[in-house]
Write a protein that holds these residues in place. Structure first.
Motif, short mmCIF file in Angstrom:
data_model
loop_
_atom_site.label_atom_id
_atom_site.label_comp_id
_atom_site.label_asym_id
_atom_site.label_seq_id
_atom_site.Cartn_x
_atom_site.Cartn_y
_atom_site.Cartn_z
N ALA A 125 0.81 -1.21 0.00
CA ALA A 125 0.00 0.00 0.00
C ALA A 125 0.85 1.26 0.00
O ALA A 125 0.34 2.34 -0.31
CB ALA A 125 -0.93 -0.01 1.22
N THR A 126 2.13 1.15 0.34
CA THR A 126 3.02 2.31 0.28
C THR A 126 3.33 2.66 -1.18
O THR A 126 3.34 3.83 -1.56
CB THR A 126 4.33 2.03 1.04
OG1 THR A 126 4.02 1.74 2.41
CG2 THR A 126 5.26 3.24 0.97
N THR A 127 3.58 1.64 -1.97
CA THR A 127 3.85 1.84 -3.39
C THR A 127 2.59 2.20 -4.15
O THR A 127 2.59 3.08 -5.02
CB THR A 127 4.48 0.58 -4.00
OG1 THR A 127 5.67 0.26 -3.28
CG2 THR A 127 4.81 0.79 -5.47
N ASN A 128 1.48 1.50 -3.83
CA ASN A 128 0.20 1.77 -4.47
C ASN A 128 -0.88 1.88 -3.40
O ASN A 128 -1.38 0.86 -2.91
CB ASN A 128 -0.15 0.65 -5.45
CG ASN A 128 -1.47 0.89 -6.17
OD1 ASN A 128 -2.12 1.92 -5.98
ND2 ASN A 128 -1.89 -0.05 -7.00
N PRO A 129 -1.22 3.10 -2.98
CA PRO A 129 -2.19 3.29 -1.89
C PRO A 129 -3.58 2.72 -2.18
O PRO A 129 -4.38 2.58 -1.25
CB PRO A 129 -2.25 4.82 -1.74
CG PRO A 129 -1.00 5.33 -2.36
CD PRO A 129 -0.69 4.37 -3.47
N LYS A 130 -3.86 2.38 -3.43
CA LYS A 130 -5.18 1.85 -3.77
C LYS A 130 -5.30 0.36 -3.47
O LYS A 130 -6.41 -0.18 -3.47
CB LYS A 130 -5.48 2.11 -5.25
CG LYS A 130 -5.56 3.59 -5.60
CD LYS A 130 -5.79 3.78 -7.09
CE LYS A 130 -5.80 5.27 -7.46
NZ LYS A 130 -6.00 5.47 -8.92
N GLU A 131 -4.18 -0.34 -3.24
CA GLU A 131 -4.23 -1.76 -2.94
C GLU A 131 -3.95 -1.99 -1.46
O GLU A 131 -3.66 -1.04 -0.71
CB GLU A 131 -3.25 -2.53 -3.81
CG GLU A 131 -1.78 -2.25 -3.52
CD GLU A 131 -0.85 -3.02 -4.45
OE1 GLU A 131 -1.30 -3.45 -5.54
OE2 GLU A 131 0.33 -3.19 -4.09
N PHE A 132 -4.02 -3.23 -1.02
CA PHE A 132 -3.77 -3.55 0.38
C PHE A 132 -2.40 -4.21 0.53
O PHE A 132 -1.82 -4.70 -0.43
CB PHE A 132 -4.87 -4.47 0.93
CG PHE A 132 -5.07 -5.74 0.15
CD1 PHE A 132 -4.34 -6.89 0.46
CD2 PHE A 132 -5.98 -5.81 -0.89
CE1 PHE A 132 -4.52 -8.07 -0.24
CE2 PHE A 132 -6.17 -6.99 -1.60
CZ PHE A 132 -5.43 -8.12 -1.29
N GLY A 134 0.16 -7.03 1.33
CA GLY A 134 0.14 -8.49 1.26
C GLY A 134 0.90 -9.11 2.42
O GLY A 134 1.44 -8.42 3.30
N LEU A 135 0.97 -10.44 2.41
CA LEU A 135 1.62 -11.17 3.51
C LEU A 135 3.08 -10.79 3.68
O LEU A 135 3.58 -10.69 4.80
CB LEU A 135 1.51 -12.68 3.25
CG LEU A 135 0.13 -13.31 3.42
CD1 LEU A 135 0.20 -14.80 3.12
CD2 LEU A 135 -0.42 -13.07 4.83
N ASN A 136 3.78 -10.58 2.57
CA ASN A 136 5.20 -10.27 2.68
C ASN A 136 5.46 -8.93 3.35
O ASN A 136 6.57 -8.68 3.84
CB ASN A 136 5.86 -10.29 1.29
CG ASN A 136 6.06 -11.70 0.78
OD1 ASN A 136 6.20 -12.63 1.56
ND2 ASN A 136 6.07 -11.87 -0.54
N ARG A 137 4.47 -8.05 3.40
CA ARG A 137 4.59 -6.79 4.13
C ARG A 137 4.16 -6.93 5.58
O ARG A 137 4.60 -6.17 6.44
CB ARG A 137 3.72 -5.72 3.45
CG ARG A 137 4.22 -5.26 2.10
CD ARG A 137 5.21 -4.14 2.21
NE ARG A 137 4.59 -2.94 2.78
CZ ARG A 137 5.28 -1.84 3.10
NH1 ARG A 137 6.58 -1.80 2.93
NH2 ARG A 137 4.65 -0.78 3.58
N ARG A 138 3.32 -7.90 5.86
CA ARG A 138 2.75 -8.04 7.19
C ARG A 138 3.57 -8.95 8.11
O ARG A 138 3.56 -8.77 9.32
CB ARG A 138 1.32 -8.59 7.09
CG ARG A 138 0.35 -7.67 6.36
CD ARG A 138 -0.97 -8.37 6.09
NE ARG A 138 -1.87 -7.55 5.29
CZ ARG A 138 -2.78 -6.73 5.80
NH1 ARG A 138 -2.92 -6.63 7.10
NH2 ARG A 138 -3.57 -6.03 5.01
#
Length: 206
Positions: A125-132, A134-138
């Motif tokens: 969401a940092t790169t594309n605020p319109k998406e959520f 994913g697991l690799n970020r969480r």
């Protein structure tokens, strides 16, 4: 909570059911993931950070007061979709057995479910605020298991560590195809490979 497959059984509209079938066939996560309806554009939930303290005591003794720590978190809903428009004349003048609208709606549905699958794993969401995210970020800290500085050969012990890292019993293990081949080869060496199929005929390792 309903999985998308069970939801489709209760909503037999042919167009809707066809779209749901595509989502299930192309996306193993959506096929197994339960869904809930929420009101509004965000979902708030609580995450346990630490448990309260407890202790044994003797007669007439007191307890030391202690409370757990809970962090409220909020997930903002995102919108995924696309337009698939046709001139009614194109549909009316189609020839052969192909249903032009059905074919292109199916392609749109396949693109949507594969985009959701990619985002579920690698969304940012940092790169594309319109998406959520994913697991690799969480996944952070001890939620991430390292095979070594430069990687390492997969072992059953690593898989046991992965399963143990999940609270409760995991519903499924997701592997890419090279990793699946590795796990199958390991299981064959032990004579422990069992392959079954799901409701869509896809292979499942047991």
């Amino acid at each position: 909570m309903l999985t998308i497959t069970e939801w489709a059984k209760l909503n037999p509209n042919p167009l809707t059911s066809g779209i749901v079938e595509i989502f299930v066939a192309e996306n193993p996560i959506l096929a197994a993931l339960p869904f809930i309806n929420i009101a509004g554009n965000a979902y708030t939930y609580n995450r346990e950070t630490s448990l309260p303290g407890v202790a044994f005591r003797g007669f007439n003794e007191g307890y030391v007061e202690s409370t757990g720590v809970i962090n409220p978190l909020t997930e903002t809903l995102t919108i995924l979709g696309g337009d698939s428009d046709f001139d009614v004349a194109q549909i009316a003048m189609q020839t052969g057995d192909n249903d032009t609208r059905a074919v292109h709606d199916a392609l749109k549905a396949k693109a949507a479910t594969l985009t959701w699958l990619r985002t579920f794993i690698d969304g940012n969401a940092t790169t594309n605020p319109k998406e959520f995210d994913g697991l690799n970020r969480r996944l952070t800290g001890n939620q991430v298991l390292s095979a070594g500085t430069n990687g390492g050969a997969l072992t059953f012990d690593m898989l046991d560590q992965l399963v143990d890292a999940v609270r409760g019993t995991p519903s499924m293990l997701l592997l890419n195809k090279p990793m699946r081949r590795t796990v199958r080869a390991m299981a064959r060496q032990l004579g422990a490979l069992t392959i079954t199929t799901d409701q869509l005929g896809r292979e499942l390792e047991g």
